[in-house]
Scaffold this active site. Structure first.
Site, PDB file in Angstrom:
ATOM      1  N   ALA A 175       0.789  -0.760  -0.213  1.00  0.00           N
ATOM      2  CA  ALA A 175      -0.092   0.226   0.535  1.00  0.00           C
ATOM      3  C   ALA A 175       0.793   0.955   0.351  1.00  0.00           C
ATOM      4  CB  ALA A 175      -0.620   0.072   1.326  1.00  0.00           C
ATOM      5  N   GLY A 192       0.708  -4.917   0.693  1.00  0.00           N
ATOM      6  CA  GLY A 192      -0.830  -4.940  -0.529  1.00  0.00           C
ATOM      7  C   GLY A 192      -0.693  -5.274  -1.761  1.00  0.00           C
ATOM      8  N   GLU A 221      -0.644  -9.173  -1.306  1.00  0.00           N
ATOM      9  CA  GLU A 221      -2.185  -9.263  -1.144  1.00  0.00           C
ATOM     10  C   GLU A 221      -2.967  -9.522  -2.771  1.00  0.00           C
ATOM     11  OE1 GLU A 221      -2.184  -6.017   2.450  1.00  0.00           O
ATOM     12  OE2 GLU A 221      -3.029  -8.226   3.472  1.00  0.00           O
ATOM     13  N   GLU A 277       3.992  -6.034   7.086  1.00  0.00           N
ATOM     14  CA  GLU A 277       3.284  -4.573   7.259  1.00  0.00           C
ATOM     15  C   GLU A 277       3.627  -4.602   9.359  1.00  0.00           C
ATOM     16  OE1 GLU A 277       2.141  -7.005   6.101  1.00  0.00           O
ATOM     17  OE2 GLU A 277       0.607  -5.915   4.384  1.00  0.00           O
TER      18      GLU A 277
HETATM   19  C1  3H9 Z   1       0.740  -2.759   3.738  1.00  0.00           C
HETATM   20  O1  3H9 Z   1       1.079  -2.718   2.305  1.00  0.00           O
HETATM   21  C2  3H9 Z   1      -0.846  -1.981   4.020  1.00  0.00           C
HETATM   22  C3  3H9 Z   1      -1.717  -3.403   3.372  1.00  0.00           C
HETATM   23  O2  3H9 Z   1      -1.706  -4.842   3.924  1.00  0.00           O
HETATM   24  C4  3H9 Z   1      -3.133  -2.897   3.630  1.00  0.00           C
HETATM   25  C5  3H9 Z   1      -3.255  -1.580   3.167  1.00  0.00           C
HETATM   26  C6  3H9 Z   1      -5.089  -1.606   3.380  1.00  0.00           C
HETATM   27  N1  3H9 Z   1       4.958   3.520  -0.322  1.00  0.00           N
HETATM   28  O3  3H9 Z   1      13.198   1.705  -0.283  1.00  0.00           O
HETATM   29  P1  3H9 Z   1      13.328   1.896  -0.410  1.00  0.00           P
HETATM   30  C7  3H9 Z   1       9.179   4.871  -1.401  1.00  0.00           C
HETATM   31  S1  3H9 Z   1       1.504  -1.506   4.273  1.00  0.00           S
HETATM   32  C8  3H9 Z   1       5.161   4.461  -0.104  1.00  0.00           C
HETATM   33  O4  3H9 Z   1      14.512   3.550  -0.258  1.00  0.00           O
HETATM   34  P2  3H9 Z   1      14.861   0.234  -1.858  1.00  0.00           P
HETATM   35  C9  3H9 Z   1      10.687   4.949   0.006  1.00  0.00           C
HETATM   36  O5  3H9 Z   1       9.936   5.745   0.839  1.00  0.00           O
HETATM   37  C10 3H9 Z   1       2.636  -1.953   3.130  1.00  0.00           C
HETATM   38  N2  3H9 Z   1       6.368   5.002  -0.804  1.00  0.00           N
HETATM   39  O6  3H9 Z   1      14.312   0.932  -2.042  1.00  0.00           O
HETATM   40  C11 3H9 Z   1      11.655   5.609  -0.997  1.00  0.00           C
HETATM   41  O7  3H9 Z   1      11.379   6.972  -1.221  1.00  0.00           O
HETATM   42  P3  3H9 Z   1      12.231   8.274  -1.455  1.00  0.00           P
HETATM   43  C12 3H9 Z   1       3.537  -3.368   2.909  1.00  0.00           C
HETATM   44  C13 3H9 Z   1       6.749   3.401  -0.632  1.00  0.00           C
HETATM   45  O8  3H9 Z   1      15.130  -0.204  -3.679  1.00  0.00           O
HETATM   46  C14 3H9 Z   1      11.843   4.964  -2.486  1.00  0.00           C
HETATM   47  O9  3H9 Z   1      10.560   4.592  -2.385  1.00  0.00           O
HETATM   48  N3  3H9 Z   1       4.928  -2.801   2.996  1.00  0.00           N
HETATM   49  C15 3H9 Z   1       7.428   2.820  -0.704  1.00  0.00           C
HETATM   50  O10 3H9 Z   1      16.040   0.370  -1.068  1.00  0.00           O
HETATM   51  C16 3H9 Z   1      12.880   4.460  -2.596  1.00  0.00           C
HETATM   52  O11 3H9 Z   1      12.119   3.462  -1.666  1.00  0.00           O
HETATM   53  C17 3H9 Z   1       6.362  -2.594   2.824  1.00  0.00           C
HETATM   54  O12 3H9 Z   1       6.817  -2.337   4.681  1.00  0.00           O
HETATM   55  C18 3H9 Z   1       5.630   2.039   0.216  1.00  0.00           C
HETATM   56  N4  3H9 Z   1       5.154   1.174   0.283  1.00  0.00           N
HETATM   57  O13 3H9 Z   1      13.728  -1.204  -1.472  1.00  0.00           O
HETATM   58  C19 3H9 Z   1       7.426  -2.252   1.821  1.00  0.00           C
HETATM   59  N5  3H9 Z   1       7.754   1.955  -0.696  1.00  0.00           N
HETATM   60  O14 3H9 Z   1      12.724   7.951  -2.843  1.00  0.00           O
HETATM   61  C20 3H9 Z   1       8.088  -0.711   2.555  1.00  0.00           C
HETATM   62  C21 3H9 Z   1       8.662   2.668  -0.687  1.00  0.00           C
HETATM   63  O15 3H9 Z   1      11.683   9.262  -1.673  1.00  0.00           O
HETATM   64  N6  3H9 Z   1       9.313  -0.751   1.275  1.00  0.00           N
HETATM   65  N7  3H9 Z   1       9.338   3.778  -0.888  1.00  0.00           N
HETATM   66  O16 3H9 Z   1      12.832   8.032   0.015  1.00  0.00           O
HETATM   67  C22 3H9 Z   1      10.186  -1.377   0.997  1.00  0.00           C
HETATM   68  O17 3H9 Z   1      10.795  -2.485   1.755  1.00  0.00           O
HETATM   69  C23 3H9 Z   1      11.486  -1.124  -0.012  1.00  0.00           C
HETATM   70  O18 3H9 Z   1      11.385   0.078   0.058  1.00  0.00           O
HETATM   71  C24 3H9 Z   1      11.586  -2.274  -0.972  1.00  0.00           C
HETATM   72  C25 3H9 Z   1      12.614  -1.174  -1.767  1.00  0.00           C
HETATM   73  C26 3H9 Z   1      12.539  -3.159  -0.413  1.00  0.00           C
HETATM   74  C27 3H9 Z   1      10.456  -2.114  -1.879  1.00  0.00           C
END
Ligand code: 3H9
Length: 682
Positions: A62, A101, A104, A124
């Site tokens: 999400a 998400g 999901e 999450e």
């Molecule tokens: C969820 O899904 C809830 C659902 O179950 C239910 C909903 C109803 N959203 O980490 P990076 C941005 S909760 C917005 O440096 P990498 C991040 O801030 C979510 N922004 O890259 C950064 O911005 P900036 C569950 C996001 O290659 C840029 O993207 N998912 C999101 O080292 C690059 O990120 C997670 O918890 C997001 N979801 O790593 C996964 N994700 O460049 C969270 C990233 O401005 N994400 N950004 O600083 C991660 O773990 C890592 O970003 C990922 C890539 C492994 C994907």
């Protein structure tokens, strides 16, 4: 290209999401997918639909920036419900990291094809949340409750092969889109919601016990366990309702706000004023480490494990070989715990050489000294490194406290000198303080940040000051803990209070573990007005009496193996020094202990920012959460102020200043300014 686009070939539609950088499921994406699916449902020429993402990854979840704002339709659960109703086979083609998400969405599809290098997971809990778009209801129906509990409560993603073996993936492919389209051709609709899962009551109670220690204080993992239990006990729709309700409670909780703050703070910390992607960096392939103690060996392991060659220098051949054995032991333990294979260990050990000659370091791209914490010794080492270093080599120090500007004068290349401050054990602790001097070049700073990513550390920039960000703050917390002892609190009371606050252990347990003598020796080199001598008087007396902590069997506690008990001498010493310094001893409340320790951290944090040592307050949160285990559900000391209120914190600091003197409690002008500007009521 629009954010969601559709193409149709041979009766198979491909819906492509293109929302860089990580295809987060923002409102525009959800809306686009929803509209695309509703059109395709009515399109008789389409037999099946593949959902796929452009760029480096399938949806990474999400859009976290939308949390806390009013939900806008279609929400993710609404979109999942539409996918459930979809009348044709839906296939997720997942690459990169399909997380939260994103995963999901995959689970709401009828089949999942994964790229061979892809990972899927439900992280999450790291954001103080539980899956909120069907993950707690669909995953157990697919792979059973126990495996789901492991995935959901750990937040750890699994690789494609494992996903295949668990039945999460139906196919693992090297040519994702092509294989997913072919796979789609002969499939029929199959919904996870129609499956059943079952588990005995005791599984859930046992699982709560199993994670109790690791998840102490957190809400989300326990809520997630309840939701998985509901997946076994109730029908799918009731389960989804339960999940949504709990998810919304968690989104609004202070825990999730704090953990989301840390998520963005960690990413923000990697951004340095004046440095961007166009800043030149240097290649680091060969690393020299000087000093084969616990620190030097831990540092070496980071580079070896990331595929770099390391030459470790010690004074004697015996010491060099002992260092090699220490490194081998770290790897052997990793192999025995299943964290790496024998082949990986052999590759790392092959990339290690040890030496006693500085000449052998001349080919190094980066040289890090990890020798005794003494300015003269460190300067001597830096000068020797400077003599043999090739042009462009970076010279780094792992000092925890000392003035790196002064240290750099021992070299002929001050712009190439930087601090790389690892935390013990260096191969495990996630934080790397990157300390820039007045002269460190941007190229060297940018290289250090790139390197941190390569060795999987979280970097934070600090300027030069005594103790940099981490240890400077910790000294203030240590000072208050020490004074509280003289004022009448017991070691156990101070430690228990901070443990209950959420710290992994209290200050005195931490000192016993690290060795009380280290701090005593460091302070012995300071002038008397540089620190509060009274606060550390018991520490010095304990060390004088040979009680240096766990390693000598006694320190602030007495040890019998792993068990610890009260050390009577500490109370005697506290009374003695209280008398000497004319400090009145009294009962002290836990509230006073907590506020003195935490508000000392907060006040110093603001001073560190106003002096320009840290770039921003959120960097301080990252440092304290990653180096000292400040409870993540409180977001770090500076975020915690938002929870308490700036005006309240300032009021208490002013009260402490009036009662204990403003030598240490003078409120930071930045805190005063922010409190004045704040519109909150006390
Ligand atoms: C969820 O899904 C809830 C659902 O179950 C239910 C909903 C109803 N959203 O980490 P990076 C941005 S909760 C917005 O440096 P990498 C991040 O801030 C979510 N922004 O890259 C950064 O911005 P900036 C569950 C996001 O290659 C840029 O993207 N998912 C999101 O080292 C690059 O990120 C997670 O918890 C997001 N979801 O790593 C996964 N994700 O460049 C969270 C990233 O401005 N994400 N950004 O600083 C991660 O773990 C890592 O970003 C990922 C890539 C492994 C994907």
């Amino acid at each position: 290209m629009s954010i969601v686009s559709t193409s149709i070939n041979d009766n198979i539609a491909v819906v492509t999401i293109d929302n860089p950088p990580v295809n987060a499921l923002s409102h525009a994406v959800r809306d686009g997918v929803s509209k695309a699916l509703s059109e395709l449902n009515n399109n008789d020429t389409v037999n099946a639909v593949v959902i796929h993402c452009a760029g480096r990854t399938f949806c990474a979840g999400a859009d976290i920036t939308e949390f806390g704002k009013p939900p806008v339709s279609p929400t993710l659960p609404e979109l999942m419900a539409e996918m459930d109703e979809f009348s044709k086979p839906l296939i997720a083609a997942m690459h990169g990291t399909a997380l939260g998400g994103g995963f999901e969405v995959g689970l709401a599809c009828h089949y999942r094809v994964m790229d061979g290098r892809a990972k899927v997971g439900l992280p999450e809990v790291n954001l103080g949340l539980m899956p909120g778009a069907g993950g707690t209801q669909r995953l157990p129906r697919l792979i059973g409750a126990e495996k789901s509990l492991e995935m959901i409560t750990s937040g750890k993603p699994i690789k494609a092969e494992k996903a295949l073996s668990l039945g999460v993936a139906d196919l693992v492919s090297d040519d994702l889109l092509c294989d997913a389209i072919n796979f789609a051709k002969d499939k029929t609709v199959r919904r996870i919601r129609d499956l059943k899962c079952d588990a005995g009551e005791e599984l859930f109670a046992d699982f709560k016990k199993k994670i109790a220690r690791k998840s102490r204080g957190f809400l989300a993992p326990f809520a997630a366990i309840d939701a998985v239990k509901v997946a076994c006990d109730l029908d799918f729709d009731a389960g989804i309702e339960f999940e949504r309700e709990k998810f919304m409670e968690l989104v609004a909780s202070s825990h999730s706000k704090a953990q989301r703050h840390l998520f963005f703070a960690e990413r923000q910390a990697a951004k340095v004023d004046g440095i961007d992607k166009n800043t030149a960096t240097r290649d680091i392939n060969n690393v020299a480490v000087v000093g084969g103690g616990i620190m030097g060996c831990g540092i070496a392991v980071n580079f070896l494990s990331s595929g770099m060659a390391v030459t470790l220098l010690e004074i004697t051949g015996d010491a060099a070989n002992a260092a090699k054995q220490k490194i081998e032991k770290i790897y052997a333990s990793n192999v025995s715990k299943g964290r790496m294979t024998d082949t990986q260990m052999a590759a790392a050990m092959n990339a290690l050489s040890v030496t006693t000659s500085y000449d052998d370091l001349s080919d190094s791209d980066l040289m890090i000294e990890a020798v005794f914490e003494d300015m003269n010794i460190k300067k001597e080492v830096l000068s020797k490194l400077d003599n043999v270093a090739k042009d462009g080599a970076i010279i780094a120090t792992n000092t925890s406290f000392l003035d790196i500007d002064e240290m750099a004068t021992a070299t002929s290349r001050v712009s190439d000198v930087i601090g790389l401050h690892f935390f013990s054990p260096a191969h495990i602790m996630p934080l790397l303080e990157i300390v820039k001097t007045d002269n460190t070049s941007n190229e060297v700073i940018a290289t250090a940040f790139k390197l941190a990513k390569k060795i999987r550390k979280t970097p934070v920039l600090s300027g030069v000051c005594y103790g940099f960000i981490a240890n400077r703050m910790s000294s203030c917390y240590g000072r208050e803990a020490g004074l509280l002892l003289l004022e009448g609190a017991s070691v156990e009371q101070v430690d228990q209070t901070m443990y209950d606050f959420g710290m992994p252990m209290g200050m005195f347990s931490m000192l016993d573990m690290a060795g009380i003598d280290i701090g005593v020796m460091a302070r012995s080199k300071l002038s008397d007005d540089a620190y509060d001598k009274r606060a550390f008087s018991v520490h010095a007396a304990l060390v004088d009496a040979g009680h240096k902590g766990q390693k000598t069997g006694a320190g602030f506690y007495e040890y019998d193996g792993r068990d610890k008990k009260k050390h009577a001498l500490v109370e005697e010493l506290a009374e003695e020094f209280a008398k000497k310094y004319n400090i009145k001893r009294d009962d002290i409340s836990s509230k006073e202990i907590e506020e003195r320790c935490i508000f000392a951290l907060i006040n110093e944090g603001y001073k560190i920012v106003e002096e320009g040592i840290a770039q921003r307050t959120s960097d301080i949160d990252v440092v304290y959460a990653f180096a000292f285990g400040f409870p993540r559900y409180k977001g770090g000391p500076m975020h915690y102020v938002e929870h308490l209120g700036l005006k309240y914190v300032l009021k208490r600091i002013n009260e402490f200043a009036a009662k204990y003197g403003d030598r240490w409690w003078r409120p930071s002008p930045l805190l005063v300014k922010l409190a004045e500007e704040s519109e909150e009521n006390v």
